[in-house]
Design a protein around this motif. Structure first.
Motif: not given
Ligand code: SF4
Ligand code: SF4
Length: 447
Positions: A42-47, A55-61, A84-92, A100-102
């Motif tokens: 829910p905090t991932c802007p592209t999701y 296009d979620t953190p889980r999908g990208r991992v 498409a990932c903004l590198g915003c680190m909201a997922c962290m 450690q998504y960064g």
């Protein structure tokens, strides 16, 4: 990259060519920390925009793991999910397992920039950005026409006339900074500023690239507030770009070269702390230890450097009881959390506390404050459609609070929110929090 990815895109099934090879691959141990719980979604802007698993953190991992295991190739589809990932680190911030998504996305992007052949126009555009943005002398030249053209372009933007232009060009114009002749010609802040009264700490400030040219007032306010609070302030003239933009976009070798230069320069200044007033720059400088962790010649120096880096709000809180009295400012201030301050550095309370300590200021937080405004380094230049959608989403939440002033600690966020606000008919006053603190200390009229 299309801004609205087609559903069900998957890596090239059965490919025997690994997507990743050579140095700077994402680490499997970091990838394996993901337990696929989905709390980050829910905090991932592209999701939020597309509701698409890849296009979620889980999908990208998951895609990173497939790349490392040779189950995915470096195809346009594979790359598009990382672009498409903004590198915003909201997922962290959201992740209960501490993934450690960064470092994962930075290494993935390094692999993409090394091994993926972008279409020629895209390659040229990105090369130009990285040949200009991290070099203040070149940036000064590139920004010179904006002194005259800026007001005209802003007026065209307000009128909607820019909508006739291709999206990327329109976006570049909309978020272009508005430098003054004085800021382009000025040498910036003095190299040495004495503390007011007995010195409590010796600090060096990063003057930045866009910051020193288009937001010279932010650097001046930073130096003035630090001096008023008892710091001896150095601003080494030999310093260059911190490398944040290339690092976050995958140009890891360029980022390392820029980082080595600044480590050298700031070591020579012999200061207690290195102070940063731009969220993206601060987060990359705090990462130098990680950036050089497998380089024996630089690892220790980089770690020591990063350990001394502070956002200006952290440093002011560290100093304790303010020395300079604050004069009242009567204003409703919406504080915008820059992702690289809130998520990447965990700095949320400090700027709010400093603003709330100014008599008369009411500090407000917009809804969805954890969701990126769409600026994200060069994201609003290379991915203009989703960036624009996120910018307007942010602007609507801010507008609902009817602010007198907006405060944001990152030049990219300031430009992005201003552009989105203009599109929605708002001509907001947007400042860096340190400018409000400076204003309050000096007891100046107006904001
Ligand atoms: S960095 Fe931001 S955009 Fe990228 S996966 Fe994490 S939350 Fe989503
Ligand atoms: S919250 Fe963390 S562990 Fe859960 S899916 Fe997202 S990245 Fe993986």
């Amino acid at each position: 990259m299309s801004s609205n990815p087609e559903p069900n895109r998957t890596p090239a099934a059965g490919s025997r060519i690994p997507a990743f090879s050579g140095p700077d691959q994402p680490e499997m141990a970091l990838i394996d920390a993901c337990v696929h719980c989905g709390f980050c979604l829910p905090t991932c802007p592209t999701y939020v925009l597309w509701n698409e698993e890849m296009d979620t953190p889980r999908g990208r991992v998951y895609l990173m793991k497939a790349g490392l295991e040779g189950r995915a190739a470096m195809t346009p589809t594979f790359v598009s999910h990382f672009d498409a990932c903004l590198g915003c680190m909201a997922c962290m911030t959201a992740c209960p397992s501490g993934v450690q998504y960064g470092p994962l996305i930075e290494r993935t992007r390094a692999q993409i920039e090394r091994h993926y052949e972008r279409p020629p126009g895209e390659r040229l555009f990105r090369s130009l950005l990285f040949a200009i943005l991290p070099y203040p002398a070149r940036l000064r030249l590139a920004m010179a026409p904006l002194v005259l053209l800026g007001p005209i372009l802003r007026a065209l933007d307000r009128s909607g006339a820019l909508n006739l232009l291709p999206h990327r060009l329109r976006s570049m114009i909309a978020v272009a900074p508005q430098p003054s002749v004085a800021s382009l010609l000025s040498g910036g802040v003095p190299e040495h500023t004495a503390a007011t009264g007995p010195s409590r700490l010796k600090v060096a400030v990063l003057t930045g690239c866009v910051q020193r040219l288009a937001f010279a007032g932010v650097n001046k306010a930073t130096v003035d507030v630090l001096a008023a609070e008892g710091c001896t302030v150095e601003a080494p003239s030999a310093q260059g770009c911190c490398g944040a933009l290339p690092l976050h976009a995958g140009n890891i070798d360029q980022a390392r070269e820029l980082a080595r230069h600044n480590i050298d320069v700031f070591e020579r200044a012999r200061v207690d702390r290195i102070v940063v007033n731009a969220a993206g720059c601060g987060s990359s400088m705090k990462e130098y230890g990680e950036l050089f962790h497998d380089d024996p010649a630089w690892a220790d120096r980089a770690r020591a450097f990063s350990a001394n880096v502070r956002d200006v709000s952290e440093l002011l809180m560290e100093l304790g009881e303010p020395r300079a009295p604050r004069h009242p400012i009567k204003a409703r201030v919406v504080y915008h959390d820059a992702c690289h301050l809130a998520h990447a550095q965990g700095v949320r309370a400090e700027p709010r506390a400093l603003l709330a300590a100014i008599p008369g200021i009411e500090v407000l937080t917009p809804a969805e404050s954890e969701i990126c405004c769409g600026s994200a380094g060069i994201y609003n230049l290379v991915e203009p459609e989703p960036a624009e959608q996120l910018g307007e989403r942010k602007a609507r939440h801010i507008a609902a609070l009817k602010p007198d002033v907006i405060a944001a600690a990152n030049p990219g966020c300031i430009l992005q929110i201003a552009a989105a606000g203009r599109r929605l008919g708002h001509d907001w006053k947007i400042v860096h929090p340190i400018e409000l603190i400076d204003h309050s200390i000096k007891g100046a009229e107006g904001i």
